[in-house]
Design a protein around this motif. Structure first.
Motif, PDB file in Angstrom:
ATOM      1  N   LEU A 236       0.909  -1.165   0.114  1.00  4.78           N
ATOM      2  CA  LEU A 236       0.179  -0.073  -0.053  1.00  4.78           C
ATOM      3  C   LEU A 236       1.014   1.467   0.104  1.00  4.78           C
ATOM      4  O   LEU A 236       0.263   2.270  -0.557  1.00  4.78           O
ATOM      5  N   THR A 237       2.240   1.265   0.845  1.00  2.00           N
ATOM      6  CA  THR A 237       2.981   2.459   0.583  1.00  2.00           C
ATOM      7  C   THR A 237       3.293   2.687  -0.936  1.00  2.00           C
ATOM      8  O   THR A 237       3.608   3.719  -1.341  1.00  2.00           O
ATOM      9  N   MET A 238       3.682   1.747  -1.440  1.00  2.00           N
ATOM     10  CA  MET A 238       4.073   1.875  -2.975  1.00  2.00           C
ATOM     11  C   MET A 238       2.994   2.417  -3.922  1.00  2.00           C
ATOM     12  O   MET A 238       3.350   3.168  -4.698  1.00  2.00           O
ATOM     13  N   VAL A 239       1.864   2.579  -3.417  1.00  2.00           N
ATOM     14  CA  VAL A 239       0.830   3.091  -4.271  1.00  2.00           C
ATOM     15  C   VAL A 239       0.597   4.559  -3.952  1.00  2.00           C
ATOM     16  O   VAL A 239       0.570   5.368  -4.922  1.00  2.00           O
ATOM     17  N   ASN A 240       1.006   4.776  -2.685  1.00  2.00           N
ATOM     18  CA  ASN A 240       1.080   6.298  -2.332  1.00  2.00           C
ATOM     19  C   ASN A 240       2.151   6.860  -2.078  1.00  2.00           C
ATOM     20  O   ASN A 240       2.987   6.180  -1.540  1.00  2.00           O
ATOM     21  N   ARG A 241       2.321   8.068  -2.301  1.00  2.00           N
ATOM     22  CA  ARG A 241       3.523   8.815  -2.017  1.00  2.00           C
ATOM     23  C   ARG A 241       3.544   9.210  -0.605  1.00  2.00           C
ATOM     24  O   ARG A 241       2.539   9.629  -0.074  1.00  2.00           O
ATOM     25  N   ALA A 242       4.568   9.003   0.269  1.00  2.00           N
ATOM     26  CA  ALA A 242       4.735   9.349   1.381  1.00  2.00           C
ATOM     27  C   ALA A 242       4.450  10.933   1.602  1.00  2.00           C
ATOM     28  O   ALA A 242       5.043  11.658   0.850  1.00  2.00           O
ATOM     29  N   SER A 243       3.637  11.490   2.404  1.00  2.00           N
ATOM     30  CA  SER A 243       3.258  12.684   2.610  1.00  2.00           C
ATOM     31  C   SER A 243       3.989  13.536   3.420  1.00  2.00           C
ATOM     32  O   SER A 243       4.665  13.187   4.328  1.00  2.00           O
TER      33      SER A 243
ATOM     34  N   PRO B 114       9.133   5.371   5.591  1.00  2.00           N
ATOM     35  CA  PRO B 114       9.798   6.017   4.466  1.00  2.00           C
ATOM     36  C   PRO B 114       9.997   7.487   4.779  1.00  2.00           C
ATOM     37  O   PRO B 114       9.135   8.279   4.102  1.00  2.00           O
TER      38      PRO B 114
END
Lengths: 282, 308
Positions: free
Chosen positions: A6-13, A126
């Motif tokens: 799931l982290t790969m899908v979203n960019r760390a904010s 990340p």
């Protein structure tokens, strides 16, 4: 292939640590800001009493000249003005309270989390190390700004109650804001110390030392003659650049502000560099 | 063709310097963990397990050597790699003044959640029977561990790095944990877990690396490990027999005599043992594989040297 990470899908904010730090600490603005604001209100509310400033001047004149010269300059008549009184009885010491909070805040940037172990969790996410320092320091800088602004509210409220008082509200505002660079410098120093020393106790001692040390270096330097070593050493004291008496009389000293802010930036850059290099939590 | 390893270390070494003293925490670790396996990293306290994990996560930096994860340098690409890694530290510390939900939300926000991580965290909490509404300081150590597991798994990481994961979990939850690890493997994820609880490793791991004093002593398949080294042989005789009869047999290292029986620890071939008891009437023979604990002790004998 594994099921979608799931982290790969979203960019760390960006800003998440900043927001969480603000969320966890915003109440400090009220506690410290209202406390210091109440002190300001109390200090300014004494001014209208008949003969108060004259009595205050007599007390000042009883002190060794070197002592008040260190903080108020050589003009004892200035001490008997509302500005002189506020400078000596409020601005000269309240900055130490904000500096104290800046040490506490600086401890919360890395060393408290490092010693408790939560930094391991945070940095397993990340999240680059520099972001921890930058986002948390930015959040605490805003919190300190909020506290300082609340002390202005206290002074301003006190001023409203004293009709006879002839004092420039703008100068009071400048004097209040003048505390910010000093507090930020102490914050930056504490963060820098924490990037080198991993023990909370060591960093706390160093943070305390810079507050107490700056105060006494300025005090002793102010009492010494112009060419003495003690006077020369005052350039190392943040208090030297704070100069509450000068600001309330003549407004911001941009050179002093620039020196304090530049030193803060240098310390934070050093902290980021050092924190990036070293082992954590060992 | 072998798949690219998920974890690959080359001469990974960490030396801590305290004053004039240098302590070698990890020495020339060469390790390879394959995709989709559960790898157990076994060793007593102070063996270097946590040091290895901290090096993999870039929390500390190697004195020499390197670690690659998913083919990328663990130091140079740590931020990108952490997107794909879930971590549970051995000495778990979470923000005590936050509730479980706030901890999950915080971690999710740093990971850039769009809502699915928190949703998955809730599913995991249900699976582990964890109440998110309490503050961390009010959690028992077992519940804190569960929250740590949730945090490490909520983003469905490709690689799970777990340091002593079941400490504080009750036996029932250990079963749940084991199942979660098997599910992770079934979903194609890789698990790297350290432990000093051999039974735990035996239950779920495919391969195990045995570490001692900072040095990797062996890497074996758990199945193979239980078939190597030695076995326990119990010979039941009709009449009493003195243990000295077999004590000098090659491969026999321990002999216990009890009620017409000899219990023998045997390495190597069976034949010399049978020849030694020739002439004694044997009622029965029983063989038993060593437990992982016993194999572990074989590696970590009292003299500290690895035994074969």
């Amino acid at each position: 292939m594994p099921e979608t990470n799931l982290t790969m899908v979203n960019r760390a904010s960006f800003g998440s640590v900043f927001a969480e730090t603000l969320r966890q600490n915003w109440k400090q603005v009220l506690y410290w800001g209202l406390g210091c604001g109440a002190m300001g209100f109390f200090t300014i509310s004494l001014l209208p009493y008949s003969g108060f400033l004259e009595a205050y001047q007599k007390i000042i004149e009883m002190l060794p000249p070197e002592f008040y010269q260190a903080f108020l300059g050589e003009d004892t008549a200035f001490a008997a003005t509302p500005e002189g009184y506020l400078s000596g009885e409020f601005f000269s010491w309240i900055v130490l309270m904000y500096a104290l909070y800046a040490v506490i805040a600086g401890l919360n940037v890395t060393v408290n989390e490092e010693e408790s172990g939560t930094l391991d969790i945070l940095l397993s996410l990340p999240l680059p190390r520099w972001r921890v320092i930058v986002e948390k320091t930015a959040a605490f800088a805003i919190i300190i700004t909020g506290m300082i602004l609340l002390s202005f509210v206290g002074l301003w409220a006190g001023e409203l109650l004293t009709d006879a008082l002839v004092i420039d509200t703008g100068r009071i505002a400048e004097s209040v804001l003048n505390m910010l660079p000093s507090a930020l410098l102490v914050l930056g120093f504490t963060v820098f110390a924490a990037s080198i020393f991993r023990a909370r106790s060591t960093v706390t001692r160093l943070g305390g030392a810079i507050i107490v040390g700056s105060f006494f270096v300025e005090l002793l330097g102010g009492m010494a003659n112009q060419t003495s070593l003690a006077r020369t050493l005052t350039v190392l004291s943040f208090y030297h650049y704070y100069d509450p008496a000068g600001v309330i009389q003549y407004g911001f000293n941009w050179e002093n502000i620039g020196i304090l802010l530049a030193a803060t930036v240098v310390l934070l850059a050093g902290a980021v560099w050092r924190f990036q290099q070293r082992d954590l939590g060992v | 063709m072998a798949a690219n390893p998920v974890i690959q270390t080359d001469n990974l070494t960490k030396v801590y310097k305290t004053g004039k003293e240098a302590v070698v925490a990890l020495k020339d670790l060469n390790l390879s963990v394959q995709p989709g396996e559960i790898f157990g990293f076994l060793g007593p306290n102070g063996a270097g397990k946590t040091t290895t994990i901290r090096l993999l996560l870039d929390l500390i930096r190697p004195t020499r050597g390197r670690a690659n994860i998913f083919g990328q340098d663990a130091n140079l690409n740590s931020v990108a790699l952490h997107q794909r890694i879930g971590f549970l530290p051995g000495e778990l510390s979470l923000w005590k003044h936050l509730t479980g939900k706030q901890v999950v939300n915080y971690v999710a926000s740093v990971r850039g959640d769009d809502g699915r991580m928190v949703k998955h965290a809730n599913e995991l909490a249900e699976q582990l029977d964890l109440d998110f509404s309490k503050k961390v300081r009010a959690y028992s150590s077992g519940n804190r561990r569960k929250l740590g597991l949730v945090v490490s798994m909520m983003h469905k990481p490709d690689l799970l790095i777990l340091d002593e994961p079941t400490g504080g979990l009750d036996p029932l939850l250990q079963q749940t944990f084991n199942q979660m690890m098997r599910d992770a493997r079934a979903a194609g994820r890789t698990v790297f877990l350290s432990s000093h609880v051999l039974g735990e490793v035996q239950a779920i791991c495919d391969r195990v690396g045995i570490l001692r004093n900072g040095e990797l002593k062996a890497v074996e398949r758990v199945d193979d490990l239980t078939h190597t080294n030695f076995q326990w042989i119990t010979l039941r005789f009709r009449d009493a027999i003195a243990p000295e009869v077999v004590a000098q047999v090659p491969g026999v290292t321990e002999v216990t005599a009890e009620n017409h029986s000899l219990k023998v620890r045997l390495s190597g071939d069976f034949d010399p043992l049978l020849r030694a008891v020739e002439g004694h009437y044997i009622v029965g023979v029983q063989t038993k594989e060593p437990t992982l604990e016993e194999i572990f002790l074989a590696f970590y004998g009292n003299n500290g040297a690895q035994k074969s």
